[in-house]
Design a protein around this motif. Structure first.
Motif, PDB file in Angstrom:
ATOM      1  N   GLN A 128       1.678 -21.466  26.955  1.00 60.43           N
ATOM      2  CA  GLN A 128       1.488 -21.580  28.396  1.00 60.43           C
ATOM      3  C   GLN A 128       0.182 -22.281  28.728  1.00 60.43           C
ATOM      4  N   GLU A 129       0.263 -23.188  29.690  1.00 58.52           N
ATOM      5  CA  GLU A 129      -0.885 -23.858  30.307  1.00 58.52           C
ATOM      6  C   GLU A 129      -1.593 -24.883  29.422  1.00 58.52           C
ATOM      7  N   VAL A 130      -1.081 -25.195  28.242  1.00 60.77           N
ATOM      8  CA  VAL A 130      -1.724 -26.214  27.418  1.00 60.77           C
ATOM      9  C   VAL A 130      -0.965 -27.531  27.608  1.00 60.77           C
ATOM     10  N   ASP A 131      -1.711 -28.615  27.779  1.00 62.46           N
ATOM     11  CA  ASP A 131      -1.027 -29.911  27.892  1.00 62.46           C
ATOM     12  C   ASP A 131      -0.777 -30.479  26.498  1.00 62.46           C
ATOM     13  N   ARG A 132       0.110 -31.439  26.441  1.00 55.28           N
ATOM     14  CA  ARG A 132       0.559 -32.005  25.153  1.00 55.28           C
ATOM     15  C   ARG A 132      -0.610 -32.572  24.341  1.00 55.28           C
ATOM     16  N   GLU A 152      -1.652 -31.222  20.662  1.00 57.88           N
ATOM     17  CA  GLU A 152      -1.642 -32.093  19.485  1.00 57.88           C
ATOM     18  C   GLU A 152      -3.007 -32.147  18.820  1.00 57.88           C
ATOM     19  N   GLU A 153      -4.064 -32.201  19.615  1.00 63.19           N
ATOM     20  CA  GLU A 153      -5.423 -32.219  19.057  1.00 63.19           C
ATOM     21  C   GLU A 153      -5.684 -30.966  18.221  1.00 63.19           C
ATOM     22  N   LEU A 154      -5.341 -29.812  18.769  1.00 63.97           N
ATOM     23  CA  LEU A 154      -5.581 -28.553  18.063  1.00 63.97           C
ATOM     24  C   LEU A 154      -4.653 -28.413  16.857  1.00 63.97           C
ATOM     25  N   ALA A 155      -3.410 -28.881  16.981  1.00 61.76           N
ATOM     26  CA  ALA A 155      -2.473 -28.813  15.857  1.00 61.76           C
ATOM     27  C   ALA A 155      -2.966 -29.676  14.698  1.00 61.76           C
ATOM     28  N   ASP A 187       4.988 -32.958  12.317  1.00 62.07           N
ATOM     29  CA  ASP A 187       5.885 -33.395  13.390  1.00 62.07           C
ATOM     30  C   ASP A 187       5.823 -32.331  14.468  1.00 62.07           C
ATOM     31  N   ILE A 188       5.257 -32.651  15.626  1.00 55.51           N
ATOM     32  CA  ILE A 188       5.110 -31.697  16.715  1.00 55.51           C
ATOM     33  C   ILE A 188       6.235 -31.913  17.713  1.00 55.51           C
ATOM     34  N   ARG A 189       6.946 -30.825  18.030  1.00 55.70           N
ATOM     35  CA  ARG A 189       8.067 -30.916  18.968  1.00 55.70           C
ATOM     36  C   ARG A 189       7.816 -30.069  20.187  1.00 55.70           C
TER      37      ARG A 189
END
Length: 140
Positions: free
Chosen positions: A107-111, A115-118, A138-140
């Motif tokens: 919730q509340e995190v933008d893409r 992706e940066e944190l992942a 691969d982030i979905r």
């Protein structure tokens, strides 16, 4: 902080005819069968690459969970699968790839932030650091 965990393996017989069992110190695996037939054929049991895949998926997912928590996010679900590739290499074999696939609903995190944190978690989880191979995400 330092932790130490244990695992053990026993192999009776040699080569393709051998049969093994693998266990973890915690008891999560207790004499799980493994051998040539579980690694290269369809026999029931496990194999080292499957165990590495589970370890990498769980380590990465926990690392990302902490990255998100530290960034102020507190609600979400993360689900990661991992595919580890073993390839013939001359006289032996090499693990050539660990491919993480992440499905996240936070919730509340933008893409872009997700992706940066992942990617930070992918680079810094202890199992990623241990593996000396190509690691994809691969982030979905």
């Amino acid at each position: 902080m330092k932790t130490t965990n244990t695992g053990s393996a026993k192999y009776d017989g040699l080569g393709k005819a051998g049969k093994g069992h693998v266990s973890t110190g915690s008891g999560a695996l207790d004499n799980q069968p493994y051998g040539f037939n579980t690694r290269f054929e369809d026999a029931a049991g496990t194999n080292p690459e499957e165990l590495i895949a589970a370890a990498h998926a769980s380590c990465f997912t926990m690392a990302l969970s902490f990255q998100l928590g530290d960034a102020g996010y507190d609600k979400g679900t993360l689900e990661t699968s991992c595919e580890v590739t073993l390839e013939k290499d001359g006289d032996g074999f090499t693990v050539t790839r660990s491919a993480l696939t992440l499905n996240g609903d936070v919730q509340e995190v933008d893409r872009a932030k997700f992706e940066e944190l992942a990617n930070k978690a992918k680079e810094n989880c202890p199992i990623s650091k241990l593996l000396d191979t190509s690691i994809t995400l691969d982030i979905r």
